[in-house]
Design an enzyme around this catalytic site. Structure first.
Site, mmCIF file in Angstrom:
data_model
loop_
_atom_site.group_PDB
_atom_site.id
_atom_site.type_symbol
_atom_site.label_atom_id
_atom_site.label_comp_id
_atom_site.label_asym_id
_atom_site.label_seq_id
_atom_site.Cartn_x
_atom_site.Cartn_y
_atom_site.Cartn_z
ATOM 1 N N LYS A 135 11.303 5.123 15.219
ATOM 2 C CA LYS A 135 11.293 6.045 14.068
ATOM 3 C C LYS A 135 9.847 6.340 13.649
ATOM 4 O O LYS A 135 8.917 5.638 14.072
ATOM 5 C CB LYS A 135 12.067 5.413 12.910
ATOM 6 C CG LYS A 135 11.485 4.088 12.431
ATOM 7 C CD LYS A 135 12.481 3.323 11.567
ATOM 8 C CE LYS A 135 11.857 2.046 11.038
ATOM 9 N NZ LYS A 135 12.829 1.194 10.344
ATOM 10 N N ARG A 187 20.445 -0.779 0.232
ATOM 11 C CA ARG A 187 19.662 0.416 0.511
ATOM 12 C C ARG A 187 20.594 1.431 1.157
ATOM 13 O O ARG A 187 20.944 2.423 0.570
ATOM 14 C CB ARG A 187 18.521 0.008 1.453
ATOM 15 C CG ARG A 187 17.248 0.704 1.252
ATOM 16 C CD ARG A 187 16.166 0.157 2.155
ATOM 17 N NE ARG A 187 16.564 0.037 3.551
ATOM 18 C CZ ARG A 187 15.723 -0.133 4.562
ATOM 19 N NH1 ARG A 187 14.419 -0.225 4.323
ATOM 20 N NH2 ARG A 187 16.133 -0.228 5.795
ATOM 21 N N TYR A 233 -20.157 5.970 -1.928
ATOM 22 C CA TYR A 233 -19.595 6.383 -3.215
ATOM 23 C C TYR A 233 -19.567 5.235 -4.213
ATOM 24 O O TYR A 233 -19.252 4.096 -3.853
ATOM 25 C CB TYR A 233 -18.152 6.859 -3.031
ATOM 26 C CG TYR A 233 -18.021 8.271 -2.546
ATOM 27 C CD1 TYR A 233 -18.537 9.337 -3.276
ATOM 28 C CD2 TYR A 233 -17.363 8.535 -1.360
ATOM 29 C CE1 TYR A 233 -18.397 10.640 -2.821
ATOM 30 C CE2 TYR A 233 -17.211 9.829 -0.900
ATOM 31 C CZ TYR A 233 -17.737 10.883 -1.639
ATOM 32 O OH TYR A 233 -17.590 12.166 -1.195
HETATM 33 C C1 PLP Z 1 12.840 -0.078 10.933
HETATM 34 C C2 PLP Z 1 14.116 -0.733 11.286
HETATM 35 C C3 PLP Z 1 14.170 -1.681 12.328
HETATM 36 C C4 PLP Z 1 12.931 -2.198 13.029
HETATM 37 O O1 PLP Z 1 12.279 -3.106 12.162
HETATM 38 P P1 PLP Z 1 10.983 -3.906 12.600
HETATM 39 O O2 PLP Z 1 10.748 -4.819 11.452
HETATM 40 O O3 PLP Z 1 9.906 -2.899 12.767
HETATM 41 O O4 PLP Z 1 11.272 -4.610 13.865
HETATM 42 C C5 PLP Z 1 15.416 -2.173 12.691
HETATM 43 N N1 PLP Z 1 16.540 -1.774 12.045
HETATM 44 C C6 PLP Z 1 16.521 -0.891 11.019
HETATM 45 C C7 PLP Z 1 17.788 -0.520 10.348
HETATM 46 C C8 PLP Z 1 15.313 -0.339 10.600
HETATM 47 O O5 PLP Z 1 15.279 0.510 9.578
#
Ligand code: PLP
Length: 379
Positions: A44, A142, A265
């Site tokens: 993702k 969530r 800065y």
């Molecule tokens: C992002 C995500 C993962 C991967 O998580 P990592 O901690 O990066 O290994 C797996 N399952 C879901 C539902 C996620 O949102």
């Protein structure tokens, strides 16, 4: 796309090298660590910022057949290049979007009763038993079906299961990065209980951290993301993954700064000695977080010229960073030379601990302005 690690165009100011052989080695290691479970790849957010096309291609070449993306757009990109891959969309089913899933042979991770009903209705409409996953909420609150939703599905609405192909039952761990956290055992127990109420289907609970929580957490499929990209899966434990990303920036200019003069800065950093300071062509707009700034008295993150450490001094600005090169010979710390600011010596974990953030955020922010090189081995 450039695959040769040594072809850096002269106009590149900062270069992100993504080591695909290290990525594949990480996937193999996770595949072994997860025993009999299938090892998917979570890609993702543009594969955590590293390029969804290239990462999906490299993982598929290694034998990874199942991918998780967040959005429909990401899923379509992966589908174009991978006709045979199994692609799960973590967003679930957006209202009215079912035809887009079918058109690209995608599996939504159905996250509510409404989504399950809508998918079943769509299957009715098309006359096909289409694949989908069911996402259970085991404590994160969530996304996912609650216990009451599962009771409804397992009871009065059980007929819905005849309409679609339940490809996966999944949930997500809130605290997998902390192995002793009581949430892990609690979520595991809830997952088993909820799963038992549903028709038999392959199951998945573990993200990267979950892979290292032991076989009880593996089920049929594991879903690592961050560990593939070399990030830390467990807090407070040595990171066993190979580093995948290296960020280098070119020196634009060397400045001589007298003791007592300030740099950058806010004039927050005063040179404690007569110094040579290199100005690098990389800033927070490139993903080098502003929180990595180093006012006087705060040791900055350390870049490297070859093996030689060069600490960040002063504030990180939008396009530039300043590093102290006083101790590096002038012929090495010179205009046009490259400084590694992220890599094997100063890792994602080092930088994010300092910046008060996590590897996920650092990786996904590495900017589009950085020239990218996909390499096969960089050391
Ligand atoms: C992002 C995500 C993962 C991967 O998580 P990592 O901690 O990066 O290994 C797996 N399952 C879901 C539902 C996620 O949102």
């Amino acid at each position: 796309m450039i695959r040769d690690a040594h072809t850096i165009p002269p106009d590149a100011r900062a270069v992100l090298t993504i080591d695909l052989s290290a990525l594949r080695a990480n996937w193999r290691a996770l595949n072994v660590a997860s025993g009999k479970a299938e090892c998917a790849g979570v890609i993702k957010a543009d594969a955590y910022g590293l390029g969804i096309d290239e990462i999906a291609h490299a993982l598929a070449a290694e034998g990874c057949c199942t991918f998780f993306v967040a959005t429909l757009t990401e899923a379509r990109i992966v589908r174009m290049a991978n006709p045979g891959a199994r692609i799960f969309v973590l967003d679930g089913l957006l209202p009215g979007a079912a035809p887009s899933y079918t058109g690209f042979d995608l599996c939504p991770c159905l996250s509510s009763l409404e989504e399950v009903r809508e998918w079943a209705a769509w299957c009715d409409a098309t006359g096909r038993r289409l694949r989908a996953a069911i996402h259970l909420d085991t404590g994160m609150h969530r996304l996912g079906l609650s216990r009451a939703d599962v009771e409804q599905l397992a009871g009065p609405e059980r007929a819905l299961f005849a309409k679609f192909d339940l490809a996966l039952v999944m949930s997500h761990l809130a605290c997998a990065d902390v192995p002793g956290h009581p949430m892990n055992a609690a979520q595991l127990a809830r997952f088993q209980a909820l799963r038992a109420m549903l028709p038999p289907a392959p199951a998945s609970l573990a993200n990267s951290g979950g892979v290292f929580l032991g076989p009880d957490f593996h089920f049929d499929l594991v879903r690592p993301g961050i560990a593939l990209y070399g990030g830390r899966a467990l807090e407070g434990h040595p990171n066993p993954m190979r580093w995948v990303v290296r960020l280098q920036a070119r020196i634009l200019q060397i400045r001589h700064v007298a003791a007592g003069e300030s740099i950058g800065y806010g004039a927050t950093f005063q040179a404690g000695r007569d110094s040579r300071v290199a100005t690098l062509a990389c800033g927070y707009a490139d993903g080098f977080l502003r929180a990595l700034s180093s006012p006087t008295g705060h040791p900055g993150p350390v870049g490297h010229i070859g093996e030689q450490p060069v600490p960040v001094v002063g504030r990180v600005s939008m396009d530039l960073i300043t590093v102290d090169v006083t101790d590096v010979p002038e012929r090495e710390a010179c205009r046009g030379a490259w400084v590694e600011v992220l890599g094997a010596r100063t890792t994602i974990d080092d930088l994010t601990d300092r910046a008060g953030t996590i590897g996920y955020e650092l990786l996904t922010r590495l900017g589009r302005r950085v020239h990218r090189i996909y390499a096969e081995g960089t050391t």
